[in-house]
Scaffold this motif. Sequence first.
Motif, PDB file in Angstrom:
ATOM      1  N   ALA A 192      59.279  78.071  66.758  1.00 45.45           N
ATOM      2  CA  ALA A 192      59.955  79.367  66.885  1.00 45.45           C
ATOM      3  C   ALA A 192      61.464  79.168  66.867  1.00 45.45           C
ATOM      4  N   TYR A 193      62.180  80.265  66.713  1.00 47.57           N
ATOM      5  CA  TYR A 193      63.646  80.184  66.621  1.00 47.57           C
ATOM      6  C   TYR A 193      64.282  79.780  67.949  1.00 47.57           C
ATOM      7  N   ALA A 194      63.624  80.109  69.057  1.00 50.56           N
ATOM      8  CA  ALA A 194      64.158  79.791  70.389  1.00 50.56           C
ATOM      9  C   ALA A 194      63.197  78.839  71.098  1.00 50.56           C
ATOM     10  N   TYR A 195      63.750  77.846  71.806  1.00 52.13           N
ATOM     11  CA  TYR A 195      62.925  76.863  72.493  1.00 52.13           C
ATOM     12  C   TYR A 195      61.921  77.513  73.436  1.00 52.13           C
ATOM     13  N   SER A 196      62.357  78.517  74.180  1.00 49.47           N
ATOM     14  CA  SER A 196      61.523  79.067  75.260  1.00 49.47           C
ATOM     15  C   SER A 196      60.471  80.056  74.781  1.00 49.47           C
ATOM     16  N   TYR A 197      60.539  80.492  73.527  1.00 49.77           N
ATOM     17  CA  TYR A 197      59.675  81.578  73.069  1.00 49.77           C
ATOM     18  C   TYR A 197      58.198  81.198  73.112  1.00 49.77           C
ATOM     19  N   LYS A 198      57.846  80.054  72.534  1.00 47.25           N
ATOM     20  CA  LYS A 198      56.437  79.645  72.478  1.00 47.25           C
ATOM     21  C   LYS A 198      55.831  79.435  73.868  1.00 47.25           C
ATOM     22  N   PRO A 199      56.506  78.665  74.777  1.00 46.22           N
ATOM     23  CA  PRO A 199      55.935  78.513  76.123  1.00 46.22           C
ATOM     24  C   PRO A 199      55.716  79.851  76.833  1.00 46.22           C
ATOM     25  N   GLN A 200      56.650  80.774  76.668  1.00 41.88           N
ATOM     26  CA  GLN A 200      56.495  82.081  77.304  1.00 41.88           C
ATOM     27  C   GLN A 200      55.261  82.807  76.784  1.00 41.88           C
ATOM     28  N   LYS A 201      55.073  82.803  75.469  1.00 44.36           N
ATOM     29  CA  LYS A 201      53.920  83.493  74.880  1.00 44.36           C
ATOM     30  C   LYS A 201      52.616  82.836  75.302  1.00 44.36           C
ATOM     31  N   ILE A 202      52.604  81.506  75.394  1.00 39.62           N
ATOM     32  CA  ILE A 202      51.401  80.790  75.826  1.00 39.62           C
ATOM     33  C   ILE A 202      51.037  81.180  77.250  1.00 39.62           C
ATOM     34  N   ILE A 203      52.031  81.212  78.141  1.00 37.73           N
ATOM     35  CA  ILE A 203      51.767  81.544  79.545  1.00 37.73           C
ATOM     36  C   ILE A 203      51.421  83.017  79.708  1.00 37.73           C
ATOM     37  N   ASP A 204      52.062  83.883  78.927  1.00 36.42           N
ATOM     38  CA  ASP A 204      51.744  85.308  79.010  1.00 36.42           C
ATOM     39  C   ASP A 204      50.295  85.591  78.637  1.00 36.42           C
ATOM     40  N   SER A 205      49.702  84.732  77.829  1.00 38.56           N
ATOM     41  CA  SER A 205      48.308  84.930  77.413  1.00 38.56           C
ATOM     42  C   SER A 205      47.306  84.462  78.467  1.00 38.56           C
ATOM     43  N   MET A 206      47.797  83.787  79.523  1.00 37.23           N
ATOM     44  CA  MET A 206      46.906  83.263  80.558  1.00 37.23           C
ATOM     45  C   MET A 206      46.620  84.324  81.615  1.00 37.23           C
ATOM     46  N   HIS A 219      53.494  68.985  70.280  1.00 35.80           N
ATOM     47  CA  HIS A 219      53.439  69.563  68.938  1.00 35.80           C
ATOM     48  C   HIS A 219      54.797  70.006  68.381  1.00 35.80           C
ATOM     49  N   TYR A 220      55.652  70.634  69.207  1.00 32.07           N
ATOM     50  CA  TYR A 220      56.873  71.227  68.680  1.00 32.07           C
ATOM     51  C   TYR A 220      58.035  70.241  68.548  1.00 32.07           C
ATOM     52  N   HIS A 221      57.885  69.023  69.083  1.00 34.49           N
ATOM     53  CA  HIS A 221      58.942  68.006  69.009  1.00 34.49           C
ATOM     54  C   HIS A 221      60.235  68.506  69.659  1.00 34.49           C
ATOM     55  N   LYS A 222      60.101  69.221  70.757  1.00 30.88           N
ATOM     56  CA  LYS A 222      61.273  69.774  71.439  1.00 30.88           C
ATOM     57  C   LYS A 222      61.235  69.426  72.923  1.00 30.88           C
ATOM     58  N   ASN A 223      62.411  69.261  73.510  1.00 34.45           N
ATOM     59  CA  ASN A 223      62.510  68.998  74.937  1.00 34.45           C
ATOM     60  C   ASN A 223      62.965  70.266  75.660  1.00 34.45           C
ATOM     61  N   LEU A 224      62.184  70.681  76.646  1.00 32.91           N
ATOM     62  CA  LEU A 224      62.523  71.880  77.424  1.00 32.91           C
ATOM     63  C   LEU A 224      61.836  71.807  78.775  1.00 32.91           C
ATOM     64  N   TYR A 225      62.536  72.239  79.818  1.00 33.40           N
ATOM     65  CA  TYR A 225      61.903  72.459  81.123  1.00 33.40           C
ATOM     66  C   TYR A 225      62.305  73.834  81.620  1.00 33.40           C
ATOM     67  N   MET A 226      61.337  74.567  82.128  1.00 31.24           N
ATOM     68  CA  MET A 226      61.642  75.844  82.764  1.00 31.24           C
ATOM     69  C   MET A 226      60.530  76.191  83.756  1.00 31.24           C
ATOM     70  N   LEU A 234      56.908  72.172  80.642  1.00 28.83           N
ATOM     71  CA  LEU A 234      57.678  71.214  79.857  1.00 28.83           C
ATOM     72  C   LEU A 234      57.197  71.238  78.414  1.00 28.83           C
ATOM     73  N   MET A 235      58.131  71.314  77.483  1.00 29.17           N
ATOM     74  CA  MET A 235      57.825  70.956  76.106  1.00 29.17           C
ATOM     75  C   MET A 235      58.265  69.512  75.947  1.00 29.17           C
ATOM     76  N   ILE A 236      57.403  68.699  75.353  1.00 28.28           N
ATOM     77  CA  ILE A 236      57.620  67.256  75.322  1.00 28.28           C
ATOM     78  C   ILE A 236      58.205  66.843  73.974  1.00 28.28           C
ATOM     79  N   PRO A 237      59.274  66.040  73.984  1.00 29.39           N
ATOM     80  CA  PRO A 237      59.866  65.572  72.719  1.00 29.39           C
ATOM     81  C   PRO A 237      58.945  64.602  71.999  1.00 29.39           C
ATOM     82  N   SER A 238      59.310  64.239  70.787  1.00 28.15           N
ATOM     83  CA  SER A 238      58.493  63.324  69.998  1.00 28.15           C
ATOM     84  C   SER A 238      58.989  61.893  70.136  1.00 28.15           C
TER      85      SER A 238
END
Length: 296
Positions: A192-206, A219-226, A234-238
Amino acid sequence: ELEEHELLGIIELLKREGHNLDVYSKDGEYRINVLTKIILPEENEYCVETNLKKIKIGIVSDTHLCSKYQQLTLLNEAYKDFHSRGINTVLHIGDLTDGDYKNRPDHIYSLFKLGATEQADYVCEMYPKIKGLKTYFIQGSHDATHIKNGGADLGKMVSQARKDMVNLGMDTATFKLNNCKIKMLHPGDGTAYAYSYKPQKIIDSMRGGEKPHVLLIGHYHKNLYMMYRNIHVLMIPSLQATTPFMTRKALINDIGYNVIEFEINKKGEVQKFNVEYIPFYKTIENDYLKCKALKL
């Protein structure tokens, strides 16, 4: 002629070795389907009991071994760091290997090992091995190509040969530490265009009762913690160098690994949570020709 228990025993051994089989009974006879292009859905849970007050876990993802752009030397550096910190549990969040894509004809030119057997053998020989340390892994979309192409479950093949590498299944699993739920997830969609977008959508579906305490996303090859909806995310880097495909698609590729240190109460609730991201700013060209296996 085989006895029934002998036949079932052979089938079970084949399944443990990574053959994707479905066995059913019809008209009093056993029948076998070879599920060459079917990935059976599963939601695995692996439970570990601990008396430790402070828990440290190493986290890696998207190593894409058997790609000419793999960074095994950097993966070895990560495991040396885990060893020096006294970490004995590592979670791998998918795409252990680069797989065998047939829907992208140019992909074969980025591989130096072909097929499930060659890639599984390479992982078993070259993946870091440290006494007392276990790696728990899920398989990602690249690993899944071996099932889609030929019915071979690479994760099972690796776990059968390497007792320090525990296969938790395809795409997702819950690593349960006492009552603390750590969900490991390797999605299959695009970035996605923003790092936080995918994790938010995944959690919103729970739904409320399904929510884990910690969510680890590969999968996304990105580093993020929130922190979102009371979940530590956490999104985990590659641990793969940027490939021509990534460059062509203008995809971000954060390279590194994570260490998390946290405390939990008897209910599994996280009391303290600390995340460390260790980045690698430079990759090694043709590392697959130079790297050596790490065994400590």
